[in-house]
Design a protein around this motif. Structure first.
Motif, short mmCIF file in Angstrom:
data_model
loop_
_atom_site.label_atom_id
_atom_site.label_comp_id
_atom_site.label_asym_id
_atom_site.label_seq_id
_atom_site.Cartn_x
_atom_site.Cartn_y
_atom_site.Cartn_z
N ARG A 211 -2.74 -2.30 5.00
CA ARG A 211 -2.42 -0.88 4.89
C ARG A 211 -1.10 -0.49 5.56
NH1 ARG A 211 -2.74 3.28 1.47
NH2 ARG A 211 -3.76 5.14 2.31
N VAL A 212 -0.77 -1.12 6.67
CA VAL A 212 0.48 -0.75 7.34
C VAL A 212 1.68 -0.99 6.43
CG1 VAL A 212 2.04 -1.34 9.23
CG2 VAL A 212 -0.39 -1.03 9.69
N LEU A 213 1.72 -2.16 5.78
CA LEU A 213 2.81 -2.43 4.85
C LEU A 213 2.72 -1.52 3.63
CD1 LEU A 213 2.98 -6.34 4.90
CD2 LEU A 213 4.71 -4.75 5.76
N ASP A 214 1.50 -1.29 3.16
CA ASP A 214 1.29 -0.43 2.00
C ASP A 214 1.81 0.98 2.27
OD1 ASP A 214 0.06 0.28 -0.59
OD2 ASP A 214 -1.37 1.39 0.64
N LEU A 215 1.54 1.49 3.46
CA LEU A 215 1.94 2.86 3.79
C LEU A 215 3.46 3.03 3.88
CD1 LEU A 215 -0.74 3.75 6.49
CD2 LEU A 215 -0.47 4.83 4.25
N ARG A 216 4.18 1.93 3.98
CA ARG A 216 5.65 2.03 4.04
C ARG A 216 6.26 2.47 2.72
NH1 ARG A 216 7.48 -3.25 7.71
NH2 ARG A 216 6.39 -2.57 9.61
N ALA A 217 5.52 2.34 1.64
CA ALA A 217 6.03 2.74 0.33
C ALA A 217 6.36 4.23 0.34
CB ALA A 217 5.01 2.43 -0.76
N LYS A 218 7.45 4.60 -0.29
CA LYS A 218 7.88 6.00 -0.28
C LYS A 218 6.85 6.92 -0.92
CE LYS A 218 12.86 5.09 -0.08
NZ LYS A 218 12.71 3.65 0.22
N ILE A 219 6.16 6.44 -1.95
CA ILE A 219 5.16 7.28 -2.59
C ILE A 219 4.05 7.63 -1.60
CG2 ILE A 219 3.92 5.28 -3.54
CD1 ILE A 219 3.05 7.04 -5.85
N ASN A 220 3.69 6.68 -0.73
CA ASN A 220 2.65 6.96 0.25
C ASN A 220 3.14 7.92 1.32
OD1 ASN A 220 0.57 5.44 -0.91
ND2 ASN A 220 1.35 3.55 -0.03
N HIS A 221 4.40 7.79 1.70
CA HIS A 221 4.95 8.79 2.62
C HIS A 221 4.88 10.18 1.99
CE1 HIS A 221 7.14 6.63 6.02
NE2 HIS A 221 6.44 5.70 5.40
N CYS A 222 5.19 10.28 0.72
CA CYS A 222 5.13 11.58 0.04
C CYS A 222 3.71 12.13 0.01
CB CYS A 222 5.68 11.44 -1.39
SG CYS A 222 7.46 11.20 -1.46
N ILE A 223 2.74 11.27 -0.26
CA ILE A 223 1.35 11.72 -0.31
C ILE A 223 0.94 12.34 1.03
CG2 ILE A 223 -1.06 10.92 -0.39
CD1 ILE A 223 -0.14 8.90 -2.54
N PHE A 224 1.31 11.70 2.13
CA PHE A 224 0.86 12.20 3.43
C PHE A 224 1.74 13.33 3.96
CE2 PHE A 224 -1.30 8.15 3.04
CZ PHE A 224 -2.59 8.56 3.32
N ILE A 225 2.97 13.43 3.50
CA ILE A 225 3.78 14.62 3.80
C ILE A 225 3.13 15.82 3.11
CG2 ILE A 225 5.98 15.75 3.32
CD1 ILE A 225 7.30 12.99 3.71
#
Length: 532
Positions: A211-225
């Protein structure tokens, strides 16, 4: 009788083996000498490297000798033709020649091209090689000049500028190979309908296991923003209307809402449970003369549900308030709250939403001037007219919820609506019976996004006598552990009140049209997952 064949090697074989061994020994010696010469040459080159102090590994959090302002890539254009310093992660590095290397460096949602080009002052060939060999996902500190490009750089988010590096320091080196490439998480989840064989697809389990590597994806940053935006907008709207945020216990002494689907824990000399919701405590705050309260906190459900919209732990957005004349004052406020959130997401988070929808294309969330509000009986009628077989007081199945959502969209042009006056038998003991048909319906409601439930709410019973009667009708004991203190609070007078509870992850999932709720939980919990 014939003699057995000899097992000893022949003289020729012995000579051949000796020659092979001698040959291998010479080859090894030559390799050792070449390695020694290479190391010697590298030491000599390093000793003669005029740029040796401008690159290398550096474990400190600051760049050597630097006390300048550090920049954010989002504002890189403000530093055109000026020396800047920033820290970023290497997305990829490629060596073009012994004199030139290119890096793609990211910082948050932004990425930029960094050029490492040999010159006679700051950058040597050794520095070019060092930069080109930095593993992906490593963190670096970079000094460089911001330059406008003659052509747009399509592979980065910053397309009109690049940085010509003068110094580069490796702060934290990533191990190789990576178990998951963050770039793979920028793609949609695999599905039976996905036929793009050119896009590598990584399963949800693989992503969640890393998950840590997965969360680095920009789309995941956008989801949590965007998720943080829902949280922020929720509080902004309610605070402006006199709500205060409270924090209620998540460890409770007894199951409080029927006793099913709760997690049981050891608690010193006895047992305790994880709260299914803050419902009873919200009402106890109303009893205590807090007229308007909200809570944002974890909710636990011990349900063995493996669907794409269920979690065993999620974040609840809860509201409870007094009203003056009619419980629809509460419904009005909750509908206005959701419209405020939706419009806020559209106005403040359009960039994040656009990036996500490039991966998960979905129709923009449609909002009406007025939220459609249907009586439960009207919803049943619409489903029957559409061919569904359903009784008057049946609960809706998930397919029926989605079907009704589609019907509402077609009729009212809205992806959001309220279903009011749910059957009394489908609601908890604390729900006020309907004032028009108390035997069959209740003053309760659900709210839906894209045909899926995001909120359940109701007017609560505020009369001690009616509450005790209702509890007993359901073969429960008002004196039982978990209910006694809650029920007793109504003896001392309590204002009419109501509220509702939303699921934060569901709001984000349905607004964005994501295929699985686990994408909206940073570290999701379900019946098979409790790590990481």
């Amino acid at each position: 009788m014939a003699e057995p064949p000899s097992t000893q090697p022949s003289k020729n074989a012995i000579k051949k083996a000796a020659k092979e061994a001698e040959k291998a020994q010479k080859k090894a010696e030559q390799a050792r000498l070449r390695e020694k010469e290479l190391q010697l040459r590298q030491r000599e080159e390093a000793a003669n490297d005029f740029a040796a102090s401008n690159y290398g590994e550096h474990s400190s959090t600051t760049a050597p000798g630097s006390h300048r302002e550090w920049i954010q890539l989002a504002k890189v254009e403000e530093w055109e033709d000026r020396l800047c310093i920033f820290r970023g992660a290497i997305e990829n590095a490629r060596i073009q020649s012994t004199k030139l290397a290119f890096l793609t460096v990211s910082q948050g949602l932004q990425s930029i091209q960094v050029v490492i080009a040999e010159d006679k002052e700051n950058v040597s060939r050794q520095m070019v090689k060092f930069a080109g060999d930095i593993p992906a996902e490593s963190l670096c500190i970079i000094h460089g000049i911001v330059k406008r490009t003659t052509e747009q750089i399509k592979s980065t988010t910053v397309q009109d500028f690049e940085i010509q590096a003068k110094k580069i320091y490796l702060v934290s080196k990533a191990s190789t190979p990576l178990p998951l490439q963050p770039a793979d998480s920028e793609r949609a989840l695999p599905s039976e309908t996905n036929e793009d064989v050119n896009s590598p697809l990584v399963s949800l389990n693989t992503r969640l296991n890393n998950r840590v590597l997965d969360l680095r994806a920009k789309i995941n940053h956008c989801i949590f923003i965007l998720q943080d935006g829902v949280d922020s907008l929720f509080q902004e709207f309610l605070r402006a209307r006199g709500f205060i945020r409270i924090h209620t216990p998540k460890i409770i002494g007894a199951p409080s809402e029927g006793g099913s689907n709760v997690f049981r824990l050891d608690y010193f000399q006895g047992n305790c449970y994880l709260a299914q919701s803050p419902q009873l405590y919200k009402q106890m705050a109303i009893q205590a003369r807090f007229p308007r309260v909200m809570e944002i906190g974890p909710v636990f459900r011990a349900e063995k549900s493996f669907t794409a919209r269920h979690l065993t732990e999620f974040t609840g957005l809860d509201v409870e308030m007094e009203f003056e004349e009619d419980y629809h004052e509460v419904v009005d406020l909750l509908e206005m709250l959701m419209l405020f959130i939706f419009k806020g997401l559209q106005e403040r988070y359009s960039n994040e939403t656009e990036l996500i929808r490039k991966v998960y294309p979905v129709q923009p969330f449609k909002l009406p001037a007025n939220v459609p509000r249907l009586h439960f009986a009207e919803g049943i009628k619409m489903l029957r007219e559409a061919g569904e077989s359903i009784e008057d007081y049946d609960d809706l199945t998930t397919p029926q919820e989605k079907k009704l959502g589609q019907l509402v969209l077609e009729k009212y042009g809205s992806d959001f609506y309220t279903l009011d006056q749910f059957p009394k038998a489908l609601r908890p003991f604390y729900t006020m019976p309907s004032s028009t048909d108390p035997d069959n319906y209740s003053n309760s409601y659900d709210m839906f996004m894209r045909g899926q439930e995001i909120c359940s709410g109701a007017q609560r019973i505020h009369s001690y006598e009616i509450l005790v009667q209702r509890i007993r009708e359901l073969n429960m004991d008002p004196e039982q552990a978990g209910l006694k203190d809650y029920v007793a609070g109504f003896k001392y007078g309590c204002a009419p009140h109501g509220g509702g509870g939303f699921g934060l992850e569901r709001i984000v999932q349905f607004y964005l049209g994501l295929p699985n709720i686990r994408l909206t939980s940073m570290f999701p919990r379900d019946p098979t997952r409790v790590v990481p």
